[in-house]
Design an enzyme around this catalytic site. Structure first.
Site, PDB file in Angstrom:
ATOM      1  N   LYS A  10      16.936 134.672  25.702  1.00  0.00           N
ATOM      2  CA  LYS A  10      15.710 135.465  25.809  1.00  0.00           C
ATOM      3  C   LYS A  10      14.898 135.289  24.525  1.00  0.00           C
ATOM      4  O   LYS A  10      15.454 135.035  23.450  1.00  0.00           O
ATOM      5  CB  LYS A  10      15.988 136.952  26.077  1.00  0.00           C
ATOM      6  CG  LYS A  10      16.745 137.715  24.980  1.00  0.00           C
ATOM      7  CD  LYS A  10      15.865 138.465  24.018  1.00  0.00           C
ATOM      8  CE  LYS A  10      16.640 138.772  22.760  1.00  0.00           C
ATOM      9  NZ  LYS A  10      16.147 139.114  21.571  1.00  0.00           N
ATOM     10  N   VAL A  96      23.258 130.606  17.559  1.00  0.00           N
ATOM     11  CA  VAL A  96      23.742 131.973  17.323  1.00  0.00           C
ATOM     12  C   VAL A  96      23.023 132.588  16.117  1.00  0.00           C
ATOM     13  O   VAL A  96      22.476 131.878  15.278  1.00  0.00           O
ATOM     14  CB  VAL A  96      25.285 132.017  17.111  1.00  0.00           C
ATOM     15  CG1 VAL A  96      25.993 131.574  18.371  1.00  0.00           C
ATOM     16  CG2 VAL A  96      25.697 131.183  15.932  1.00  0.00           C
ATOM     17  N   ALA A  98      20.222 134.016  15.957  1.00  0.00           N
ATOM     18  CA  ALA A  98      18.880 133.445  15.960  1.00  0.00           C
ATOM     19  C   ALA A  98      17.847 134.402  16.546  1.00  0.00           C
ATOM     20  O   ALA A  98      16.651 134.127  16.516  1.00  0.00           O
ATOM     21  CB  ALA A  98      18.882 132.150  16.775  1.00  0.00           C
ATOM     22  N   GLY A 102      21.952 135.113  22.559  1.00  0.00           N
ATOM     23  CA  GLY A 102      22.962 134.208  23.124  1.00  0.00           C
ATOM     24  C   GLY A 102      24.233 134.919  23.573  1.00  0.00           C
ATOM     25  O   GLY A 102      24.683 134.745  24.708  1.00  0.00           O
ATOM     26  N   ASP A 137      20.824 144.159  24.053  1.00  0.00           N
ATOM     27  CA  ASP A 137      20.092 143.137  24.816  1.00  0.00           C
ATOM     28  C   ASP A 137      20.774 142.786  26.133  1.00  0.00           C
ATOM     29  O   ASP A 137      20.205 142.039  26.939  1.00  0.00           O
ATOM     30  CB  ASP A 137      19.974 141.845  24.001  1.00  0.00           C
ATOM     31  CG  ASP A 137      18.923 141.946  22.901  1.00  0.00           C
ATOM     32  OD1 ASP A 137      18.046 142.820  23.001  1.00  0.00           O
ATOM     33  OD2 ASP A 137      19.000 141.135  21.960  1.00  0.00           O
TER      34      ASP A 137
HETATM   35  O1  C5P Z   1      23.321 146.874  20.186  1.00  0.00           O
HETATM   36  P1  C5P Z   1      23.744 145.729  19.312  1.00  0.00           P
HETATM   37  O2  C5P Z   1      25.218 145.708  19.074  1.00  0.00           O
HETATM   38  O3  C5P Z   1      23.228 144.420  19.801  1.00  0.00           O
HETATM   39  O4  C5P Z   1      23.048 145.986  17.925  1.00  0.00           O
HETATM   40  C1  C5P Z   1      23.416 145.295  16.749  1.00  0.00           C
HETATM   41  C2  C5P Z   1      22.838 146.012  15.547  1.00  0.00           C
HETATM   42  O5  C5P Z   1      21.410 145.955  15.586  1.00  0.00           O
HETATM   43  C3  C5P Z   1      23.147 147.486  15.491  1.00  0.00           C
HETATM   44  O6  C5P Z   1      24.367 147.727  14.836  1.00  0.00           O
HETATM   45  C4  C5P Z   1      21.972 148.047  14.719  1.00  0.00           C
HETATM   46  O7  C5P Z   1      22.147 147.838  13.340  1.00  0.00           O
HETATM   47  C5  C5P Z   1      20.810 147.148  15.141  1.00  0.00           C
HETATM   48  N1  C5P Z   1      19.987 147.714  16.225  1.00  0.00           N
HETATM   49  C6  C5P Z   1      19.169 148.796  15.967  1.00  0.00           C
HETATM   50  N2  C5P Z   1      18.393 149.320  16.976  1.00  0.00           N
HETATM   51  C7  C5P Z   1      18.391 148.755  18.203  1.00  0.00           C
HETATM   52  C8  C5P Z   1      19.205 147.648  18.480  1.00  0.00           C
HETATM   53  C9  C5P Z   1      19.987 147.139  17.455  1.00  0.00           C
HETATM   54  O8  C5P Z   1      19.140 149.314  14.848  1.00  0.00           O
HETATM   55  N3  C5P Z   1      17.612 149.270  19.152  1.00  0.00           N
END
Ligand code: C5P
Length: 289
Positions: A10, A96, A98, A102, A137
């Site tokens: 995406k 990755v 990126a 992925g 995501d």
């Molecule tokens: O949800 P995910 O594990 O992909 O998120 C990875 C990191 O990205 C989270 O630990 C957080 O630090 C940050 N994040 C955020 N707000 C979001 C999505 C991700 O702060 N809406």
């Protein structure tokens, strides 16, 4: 029984950070689109009782830290349809760290594949709900296409697809961790924001140049201080004829939007002389379950 599934990357054509939440995450508002750069996932059900994973690139974890493995475990646990194991194999093409989702795409592909393999009959809404604990995501990657992503990323509204066009993706050698970019961005003021409503209006009337010139990612300014090549790559994409360009997700890849195939191919060729991870891609519509 084996099933194969494409896991499409995406891109974020806009990304706005609205506020930091009490759970440490951020409320976001972003326009995301699926593109045809993809990993290939193969899943086979086994009697082993565990989910194993092999990947064409060595540095991807093969245990529960791999989102594809976590997705399979979660699917088995929630549906109760299989108490054996599974063997997942990932042919990795999406760069990755990126900002191209992925790992999330792989997890969503596993959910779609198992839904088919086990004739679970879960609707897209159910698979998206199941995907939420896997990562912000993953729900988007279940159905893909063009969607407005709000909340942590899990509040989804379908949008009109991009008309026929090309997206050049260029990732500098340095990668970025999502957590690091968000943490760093918390300490910096937001000076500009994307005109998300204007971009949606442009999509609705199919005005791609209006859409392109509004592409903007609030995380790009902080990320550019961590990886110096981000701003020059965006500049190169514009100089090479992109209608608009911005960093995707939390970086470090940058995307440029083109309508002319030769101009896009020339831009991709030119950037690939310097940046090995450069891809000429096209938008993809909604992904069938
Ligand atoms: O949800 P995910 O594990 O992909 O998120 C990875 C990191 O990205 C989270 O630990 C957080 O630090 C940050 N994040 C955020 N707000 C979001 C999505 C991700 O702060 N809406």
């Amino acid at each position: 029984m084996t099933v194969t599934e494409k896991a499409y990357a995406k891109v974020n054509l806009s990304l706005d950070v609205l506020r930091k939440r009490s759970d440490g995450y951020h409320d976001l508002c972003m326009i995301a689109h699926t593109v045809d750069l993809c990993d290939d996932i193969t899943i086979e059900l086994t009697e082993s009782g565990t989910v194993s994973c092999s990947c064409s690139v060595g540095f991807i974890p093969s245990d529960g830290r791999n989102l594809a493995v976590a997705a399979a475990n979660l699917f088995f646990e929630r549906t109760g349809l299989w108490n054996g194991g599974a063997r997942i194999s990932i042919e990795k093409c999406i760069p990755v760290c990126a900002g191209l989702g992925g790992g999330s795409a792989d997890a969503a592909a596993v959910l779609r594949a198992l839904n088919r393999l086990l004739s679970a009959g879960l609707a897209e809404r159910d698979l998206c709900e199941l995907a939420i604990p896997l990562g912000s995501d993953v729900p988007f990657c279940v159905g893909g296409g063009a969607q407005l992503m709000e909340g942590k990323g899990e509040v989804l509204t379908p949008l009109p697809l991009l008309p026929d066009c090309f997206l050049v993706i260029c990732k500098p050698a340095d990668s970025l961790s999502t957590e690091r970019v968000f943490t760093y961005s918390d300490s910096r003021p937001i000076k500009h924001r994307p005109d998300t409503a204007g971009m949606i209006r442009a999509l609705e009337v199919g005005n791609i140049s209006d859409f392109g010139r509004r592409m903007f990612n609030v995380l790009e300014e902080p990320a550019s201080r961590l990886v110096r090549e981000i701003a020059p790559i965006r500049g190169r994409l514009i100089d090479l004829g992109a209608l608009g360009a911005c960093m995707t997700g939390s970086g470090s890849a940058v995307i440029g939007l083109f309508t002319d195939s030769e101009v896009a191919a020339n831009a991709a060729r030119s950037l690939s002389d310097v940046y090995a991870e450069t891809y000429l891609t096209r938008p993809v519509g909604r992904i069938e379950l």
